[in-house]
Structures are given as structure tokens and as C-alpha cells.
Design a protein around this motif. Structure first.
Motif, short mmCIF file in Angstrom:
data_model
loop_
_atom_site.label_atom_id
_atom_site.label_comp_id
_atom_site.label_asym_id
_atom_site.label_seq_id
_atom_site.Cartn_x
_atom_site.Cartn_y
_atom_site.Cartn_z
N THR A 145 -6.27 -1.33 -20.36
CA THR A 145 -6.46 -1.84 -19.00
C THR A 145 -5.27 -2.70 -18.60
N ALA A 146 -4.88 -2.60 -17.33
CA ALA A 146 -3.85 -3.47 -16.76
C ALA A 146 -4.22 -3.73 -15.31
N GLN A 147 -3.81 -4.88 -14.79
CA GLN A 147 -4.12 -5.22 -13.41
C GLN A 147 -2.97 -4.86 -12.49
N LEU A 148 -3.36 -4.35 -11.30
CA LEU A 148 -2.40 -3.99 -10.26
C LEU A 148 -2.81 -4.70 -8.98
N ASP A 149 -1.85 -5.38 -8.34
CA ASP A 149 -2.10 -6.02 -7.06
C ASP A 149 -1.47 -5.18 -5.96
N VAL A 150 -2.30 -4.77 -4.98
CA VAL A 150 -1.81 -4.07 -3.80
C VAL A 150 -1.86 -5.10 -2.68
N VAL A 151 -0.70 -5.46 -2.14
CA VAL A 151 -0.60 -6.56 -1.18
C VAL A 151 0.04 -6.09 0.12
N LEU A 152 -0.36 -6.74 1.22
CA LEU A 152 0.28 -6.50 2.51
C LEU A 152 1.53 -7.35 2.57
N VAL A 153 2.60 -6.75 2.98
CA VAL A 153 3.87 -7.45 3.09
C VAL A 153 4.30 -7.38 4.54
N SER A 154 4.63 -8.54 5.11
CA SER A 154 5.15 -8.52 6.48
C SER A 154 6.52 -9.16 6.47
N ARG A 155 7.37 -8.65 7.33
CA ARG A 155 8.72 -9.16 7.41
C ARG A 155 9.11 -9.22 8.87
N VAL A 156 9.58 -10.34 9.30
CA VAL A 156 10.08 -10.47 10.66
C VAL A 156 11.57 -10.25 10.62
N ASP A 157 12.01 -9.24 11.32
CA ASP A 157 13.43 -8.95 11.39
C ASP A 157 14.13 -10.04 12.17
N SER A 158 15.32 -10.42 11.77
CA SER A 158 16.03 -11.51 12.45
C SER A 158 16.29 -11.16 13.91
N GLY A 159 16.52 -9.89 14.22
CA GLY A 159 16.70 -9.47 15.62
C GLY A 159 15.44 -9.69 16.43
N ILE A 191 -5.56 3.78 -2.32
CA ILE A 191 -6.01 2.53 -2.92
C ILE A 191 -5.86 1.40 -1.91
N ALA A 192 -6.94 0.64 -1.73
CA ALA A 192 -6.99 -0.44 -0.73
C ALA A 192 -6.24 -1.68 -1.22
N VAL A 193 -5.95 -2.57 -0.29
CA VAL A 193 -5.32 -3.85 -0.60
C VAL A 193 -6.27 -4.66 -1.48
N GLY A 194 -5.73 -5.32 -2.50
CA GLY A 194 -6.54 -6.15 -3.39
C GLY A 194 -6.06 -6.01 -4.83
N ARG A 195 -6.80 -6.67 -5.72
CA ARG A 195 -6.50 -6.59 -7.16
C ARG A 195 -7.36 -5.51 -7.77
N PRO A 231 0.83 -1.21 0.00
CA PRO A 231 0.00 0.00 0.00
C PRO A 231 0.86 1.27 0.00
N GLY A 232 0.50 2.21 -0.87
CA GLY A 232 1.23 3.46 -0.97
C GLY A 232 2.49 3.38 -1.81
N GLY A 233 2.76 2.22 -2.40
CA GLY A 233 3.96 2.05 -3.22
C GLY A 233 3.92 2.87 -4.50
N GLU A 234 5.05 2.89 -5.18
CA GLU A 234 5.17 3.66 -6.42
C GLU A 234 5.03 2.75 -7.63
N VAL A 235 4.26 3.22 -8.61
CA VAL A 235 4.04 2.47 -9.85
C VAL A 235 4.18 3.42 -11.02
N THR A 236 4.85 2.95 -12.07
CA THR A 236 4.94 3.71 -13.32
C THR A 236 4.08 3.01 -14.35
N ALA A 237 3.19 3.77 -14.98
CA ALA A 237 2.35 3.25 -16.07
C ALA A 237 2.94 3.73 -17.38
N SER A 238 3.07 2.82 -18.31
CA SER A 238 3.51 3.20 -19.65
C SER A 238 2.60 2.52 -20.65
N GLY A 239 2.33 3.23 -21.72
CA GLY A 239 1.41 2.68 -22.71
C GLY A 239 1.78 3.12 -24.10
#
Length: 130
Positions: free
Chosen positions: A84-98, A68-72, A22-30
Motif C-alpha cells: 500500500t502507498a498513499q497518493l494525494d490528488v490535489v487541485l492546483v491553481s496558478r494565476v498568470d502574471s499577465g 480518480i477524485a481529488v483527495g488522499r 487530477p488526471g496526472g501521471e504516476v509511476t508505481a514501482s514495487g
């Protein structure tokens, strides 16, 4: 979406990257738009970017996706033909090794505390029985 009736070849909308957090950057080209056409990119009814097609019918636009909400989602535009093109907005989680090391250490400390507490209680009852 591809339209082979385009005077410059196939009409295509591409998103880079096609999956983001969510909130990521996307470049559209056509390509395949009418030369000089105003290009307004939308997700549903929400405008997410604008551009103007060049003389060869191509365009590039940075999308604004903060609301834009999470989803396709289908990113759509009309520039003389529909794209038309599809964009997936996904939640990403990462557990830090520490953090994972700290969680394991905490687990063993609690386990050790439980055993130690259990031994104290069992020794107290043994001393009273004597």
C-alpha cells in the motif's frame, strides 16, 4: 507498507510523484512480490494499473488516474503480500502574471471611472445651484 518477511528483503510500493493534479501521471514501482506474480494496482475497487513481477520480485507500472477524485487515496496491490502507498490528488491553481496585471489595471480603470463620474455629477449640481 513494509513487510520484512519478504524473501527479497522489504516489500515496498512507491509512487512517483506521490501528489498530482487530477488526471496526472504516476509511476508505481514495487519490490518484494512473488516472482512472476500478476500485480493489479487499485484505488478502492477501481483498477488503476497492472504489471508482472520480475524474477527478483520487483515491478513498475504506469497508473491510469483519469477517474480518480481529488483527495488522499490508498493505492493497493496484492502480489503474494499486501502493498500500500498513499497518493494525494490535489487541485492546483496558478494565476498568470499577465492575468494579475490585467486585473490590477482593470481595478484602477474602474476606480478612476467612478471618481470621474462622481465629479461630473457633483459639478452638474453646482452649476444648477448658480
Amino acid at each position: 507498507m513494509t513487510d520484512d518477511r519478504s524473501p527479497t528483503g522489504s516489500a515496498v510500493l512507491e509512487l512517483t510523484p506521490s501528489a498530482i493534479a487530477p488526471g496526472g501521471e504516476v509511476t508505481a514501482s514495487g519490490r518484494g512480490c512473488d516472482p512472476g506474480a500478476q500485480v493489479e494496482l487499485k484505488i478502492g475497487r477501481t483498477p488503476v494499473g497492472t504489471a508482472v513481477a520480475t524474477a527478483d520480485g520487483s515491478f513498475t507500472a504506469q497508473l491510469t488516474l483519469s477517474a480518480i477524485a481529488v483527495g488522499r487515496h490508498d493505492v493497493q496491490t496484492w502480489c503474494g503480500r499486501p502493498l500500500t502507498a498513499q497518493l494525494d490528488v490535489v487541485l492546483v491553481s496558478r494565476v498568470d502574471s499577465g492575468a494579475s496585471t490585467l486585473a490590477i489595471l482593470l481595478f484602477f480603470l474602474l476606480l478612476g471611472g467612478w471618481f470621474y463620474g462622481h465629479r461630473l455629477i457633483s459639478h452638474r449640481s453646482t452649476r444648477r445651484d448658480r
